[in-house]
Design a protein around this motif. Structure first.
Motif, short mmCIF file in Angstrom:
data_model
loop_
_atom_site.label_atom_id
_atom_site.label_comp_id
_atom_site.label_asym_id
_atom_site.label_seq_id
_atom_site.Cartn_x
_atom_site.Cartn_y
_atom_site.Cartn_z
N GLY A 217 4.31 7.72 14.14
CA GLY A 217 2.88 7.87 13.93
C GLY A 217 2.38 7.17 12.68
N ILE A 218 3.08 6.13 12.24
CA ILE A 218 2.68 5.37 11.05
C ILE A 218 1.96 4.11 11.51
CG2 ILE A 218 3.52 4.05 9.06
CD1 ILE A 218 5.84 6.03 8.90
N GLU A 219 0.71 3.97 11.09
CA GLU A 219 -0.09 2.80 11.50
C GLU A 219 0.40 1.55 10.76
OE1 GLU A 219 -4.78 1.39 11.70
OE2 GLU A 219 -4.23 3.41 11.01
N TRP A 220 0.71 0.52 11.53
CA TRP A 220 1.20 -0.74 10.96
C TRP A 220 0.48 -1.90 11.65
CZ3 TRP A 220 7.08 -2.37 10.64
CH2 TRP A 220 7.19 -3.54 9.90
N PRO A 221 -0.71 -2.24 11.19
CA PRO A 221 -1.45 -3.37 11.79
C PRO A 221 -0.63 -4.66 11.68
CG PRO A 221 -2.86 -2.09 10.33
CD PRO A 221 -1.46 -1.61 10.11
N HIS A 222 -0.78 -5.53 12.65
CA HIS A 222 0.03 -6.75 12.69
C HIS A 222 -0.26 -7.68 11.53
CE1 HIS A 222 2.42 -6.51 16.39
NE2 HIS A 222 1.42 -5.79 16.87
N HIS A 223 -1.44 -7.58 10.93
CA HIS A 223 -1.75 -8.47 9.81
C HIS A 223 -1.21 -7.95 8.47
CE1 HIS A 223 -4.98 -5.46 9.47
NE2 HIS A 223 -5.01 -5.77 8.19
N VAL A 224 -0.64 -6.73 8.49
CA VAL A 224 -0.13 -6.13 7.25
C VAL A 224 1.34 -6.48 7.09
CG1 VAL A 224 0.35 -3.98 6.02
CG2 VAL A 224 -1.79 -4.25 7.30
N PRO A 225 1.73 -7.16 6.00
CA PRO A 225 3.15 -7.49 5.79
C PRO A 225 3.99 -6.23 5.60
CG PRO A 225 1.73 -8.81 4.36
CD PRO A 225 0.88 -7.74 4.96
N TYR A 226 5.26 -6.37 5.93
CA TYR A 226 6.20 -5.26 5.79
C TYR A 226 6.20 -4.70 4.37
CZ TYR A 226 10.91 -3.52 4.62
OH TYR A 226 11.96 -2.81 4.12
N ALA A 227 6.26 -5.58 3.37
CA ALA A 227 6.33 -5.12 1.98
C ALA A 227 5.10 -4.31 1.60
CB ALA A 227 6.50 -6.31 1.04
N GLU A 228 3.94 -4.72 2.09
CA GLU A 228 2.71 -3.99 1.77
C GLU A 228 2.71 -2.61 2.42
OE1 GLU A 228 -2.11 -4.46 2.61
OE2 GLU A 228 -0.84 -6.26 2.46
N LEU A 229 3.20 -2.53 3.64
CA LEU A 229 3.28 -1.23 4.32
C LEU A 229 4.18 -0.28 3.55
CD1 LEU A 229 2.79 0.62 6.81
CD2 LEU A 229 4.92 -0.35 7.73
N VAL A 230 5.37 -0.76 3.15
CA VAL A 230 6.34 0.09 2.45
C VAL A 230 5.73 0.66 1.18
CG1 VAL A 230 8.50 0.05 1.16
CG2 VAL A 230 8.38 -0.98 3.44
N ARG A 231 4.99 -0.16 0.44
CA ARG A 231 4.41 0.32 -0.82
C ARG A 231 3.32 1.36 -0.60
NH1 ARG A 231 5.62 -5.01 -2.40
NH2 ARG A 231 3.76 -5.81 -1.38
N SER A 232 2.78 1.44 0.61
CA SER A 232 1.72 2.42 0.88
C SER A 232 2.26 3.78 1.27
CB SER A 232 0.82 1.89 2.01
OG SER A 232 1.50 1.94 3.27
N LEU A 233 3.57 3.91 1.43
CA LEU A 233 4.15 5.15 1.94
C LEU A 233 4.49 6.12 0.82
CD1 LEU A 233 6.51 3.67 4.67
CD2 LEU A 233 4.16 4.47 4.92
N ASP A 234 4.45 7.40 1.15
CA ASP A 234 4.76 8.47 0.21
C ASP A 234 6.08 9.10 0.61
OD1 ASP A 234 4.96 10.72 -1.38
OD2 ASP A 234 2.95 11.49 -0.93
N PRO A 235 7.15 8.91 -0.17
CA PRO A 235 8.46 9.43 0.23
C PRO A 235 8.54 10.95 0.28
CG PRO A 235 8.54 8.59 -2.02
CD PRO A 235 7.20 8.19 -1.45
N ARG A 236 7.52 11.63 -0.23
CA ARG A 236 7.52 13.10 -0.18
C ARG A 236 7.08 13.60 1.19
NH1 ARG A 236 3.78 13.74 -5.34
NH2 ARG A 236 2.80 12.07 -4.13
N ARG A 237 6.51 12.74 2.02
CA ARG A 237 6.09 13.12 3.38
C ARG A 237 7.24 12.84 4.34
NH1 ARG A 237 0.34 10.39 4.47
NH2 ARG A 237 0.66 11.54 6.43
N PRO A 238 7.67 13.82 5.11
CA PRO A 238 8.86 13.65 5.95
C PRO A 238 8.81 12.44 6.87
CG PRO A 238 8.27 15.97 5.85
CD PRO A 238 7.16 15.22 5.17
N ARG A 239 7.68 12.17 7.51
CA ARG A 239 7.61 11.02 8.41
C ARG A 239 7.75 9.71 7.63
NH1 ARG A 239 5.23 11.74 13.68
NH2 ARG A 239 4.97 13.95 14.14
N HIS A 240 7.13 9.65 6.47
CA HIS A 240 7.25 8.46 5.64
C HIS A 240 8.68 8.29 5.14
CE1 HIS A 240 2.67 8.05 4.61
NE2 HIS A 240 2.91 8.17 5.90
N ALA A 241 9.29 9.40 4.73
CA ALA A 241 10.68 9.35 4.27
C ALA A 241 11.60 8.88 5.40
CB ALA A 241 11.12 10.71 3.76
N ALA A 242 11.33 9.34 6.64
CA ALA A 242 12.13 8.91 7.78
C ALA A 242 11.99 7.41 8.00
CB ALA A 242 11.70 9.67 9.03
#
Length: 481
Positions: free
Chosen positions: A286-311
């Protein structure tokens, strides 16, 4: 992801200690140092080859876990007149104590890296060096390789050099204490500059397309004669401290590439299939990853304290597989010459007390910075280092993985049949009935196998039943409850 701990009493730890001892035997881990190595190390500790330059006027400090005594790095940051920053980074000078081809050197090539077990450490060098004479301990004068990086106001490198000098650390700090001081506004320069410079370097990492994965890690700690498992989410200061090390590793790679000879830490770009798998995992989580968003940018937007993001961050570690050491000579730069996660040429050179290759990278950089030829002993060892480091890294990874498995089994051996709340953090692509679950309490990550034919729901919270846990005999195993 919250940090939780589960304490095991000394009595319960007894079978675990037996299992850890057996593991060291199975992996042929050295039990101690030969007498000749200890004798040579004692002699070197008393009579090191000291540099002529004295840099003890610089108030260096170290930032490490509280119980660490093998301190490889110390730093001092200051503002430059007219703008920008100057970063002094001292690295323990192991070569000042090690005779090429001698007993200590030969044993280090056999060990390659320090191994960490919950009950003991198997060091690369004898403790009289790694935890004494060569360590950058507070109020202890020691020889070091002192890097000086001059940065502009945006944190970009304007000039860099490295030389041998005597240093003296003023303070041994830990990550939690430093983070508290920075957050409270009580940290004074030069410590306060670590956040300032670290954030600038993080911005430059974003600019060049690099990525740092802030994946919560399981930690095994000792307490009151027993062991605990805990999740540790990286603090911001972990990242800022790492940026100084990355800065030095990139500067070292630049020196070696300019000279045409050296050893790099390389990582090829991930194949398209790996990125495609990550996109499928993001969709399942359930993590939104638009095709124009680079992988590195997506990773930096995630919060490791949220279980889905940590997964998802755990899934991202697959892109870091394939890293290795690459030697090049006579101006023939390797291909690739870039570490994909760093997004720049990079080498390991900041942990020579614990990692063999760093001593050689440092020695090459000293020579190239001074416009000289490296010593023959350093050049002669280069070609064998990639294989040695690969073997040592595999062993270290095996030790880490097996130790966590043993501790988990020891903690849970009396709870077989119990049901726990968990999050599915990984599902095998070709075996959707097999995967990995993360328990928040206790701090356990374990294998799960579905026996009813239903595919495991990646990223979903489920209830799981512990079906086996026996330290030394069977790793923990869960099944959907």
């Amino acid at each position: 992801m919250p940090r939780r701990q589960m304490h095991m009493t000394g009595a319960a730890a007894a079978p675990l200690r037996d299992a850890l001892r057996d593991l060291r035997g199975e992996l042929d881990v050295p039990e101690g140092f030969p007498a000749a190595v200890l004798e040579e190390a004692e002699r070197a500790a008393r009579e090191p080859r000291l540099p002529a330059e004295d840099a003890t006027h610089l108030p260096f400090l170290t930032i490490d876990p509280p119980d660490s005594v093998d301190l490889d790095q110390a730093m001092h940051l200051e503002r430059r007149p007219g703008g920008g920053y100057r970063v002094h980074y001292a690295i323990a000078d192991v070569a000042a104590f090690v005779v090429p081809g001698g007993a200590v050197d030969t044993e280090a090539h056999r060990r390659v890296t320090t191994l960490y077990f919950p009950d003991e450490k198997v060091p690369l060098h004898p403790a009289v060096l790694s935890e004494g004479a060569a360590s950058l301990l507070p109020d202890h004068t020691a020889p070091a390789l002192v890097w000086r990086h001059d940065l502009d106001g945006e944190g970009r490198v304007e000039a860099t050099e490295v030389r041998r000098a005597l240093v003296r650390s003023r303070a041994k700090l830990d990550y939690t204490g430093v983070q508290h001081a920075l957050d409270a506004g009580t940290a004074e320069e030069p410590l306060a500059l670590l956040r300032e410079v670290g954030q600038l370097r993080e911005a430059l990492e974003v600019e060049r397309g690099g990525v740092s994965l802030n994946v919560p890690e399981q930690e095994i700690t000792r307490r009151d004669g027993g062991f605990e498992l805990a999740y540790r989410a990286p603090l911001p200061v972990d990242g800022w401290n790492a940026q100084v090390s990355l800065l030095t590793g990139m500067a070292a790679a630049g020196l070696m590439l300019a000279a045409g000879t050296g050893i790099l830490r390389t990582l090829p770009m991930a194949p398209d299939g790996a990125v495609g798998r990550l996109r499928r995992a993001a969709k399942a989580l359930g993590i939104e990853w638009p095709h124009h968003v680079p992988y590195a940018e997506l990773v930096r937007s995630l919060d490791p304290r949220r279980p889905r993001h940590a997964a998802f961050l755990q899934e991202c570690t697959a892109l870091l597989r394939g890293a290795g050491y690459t030697v090049f000579r006579n101006g023939a730069a390797p291909d690739p010459a870039v570490h994909a996660a760093v997004a720049a040429p990079y080498t390991h050179c900041t942990a020579p007390l614990r990692r063999l290759a760093d001593r050689y990278a440092g020695e090459l950089c000293l020579a190239f910075s001074a416009g000289q030829e490296p010593p023959e002993w350093a050049l002669a060892a280069l070609d064998a280092l990639p294989r040695q480091m690969a073997d040592g890294t595999r062993l270290a990874n095996t030790v880490e993985r097996e130790c966590v498995d043993l501790v988990e089994a020891a903690l849970l051996k009396d709870r077989v049949g119990e049901v726990f709340d968990a999050t599915v953090i990984d599902v095998k692509e070709r075996e959707p009935l097999v995967g990995t679950v993360h328990l928040e309490d206790p701090a356990v990550v374990g294998r799960v196998e579905s026996a009813d034919g239903a595919a495991l729901p990646l990223g979903e919270r489920i209830r799981v039943r512990l079906t086996q846990a026996d330290p030394g005999h069977a790793k923990i195993l869960f099944a959907p409850a």
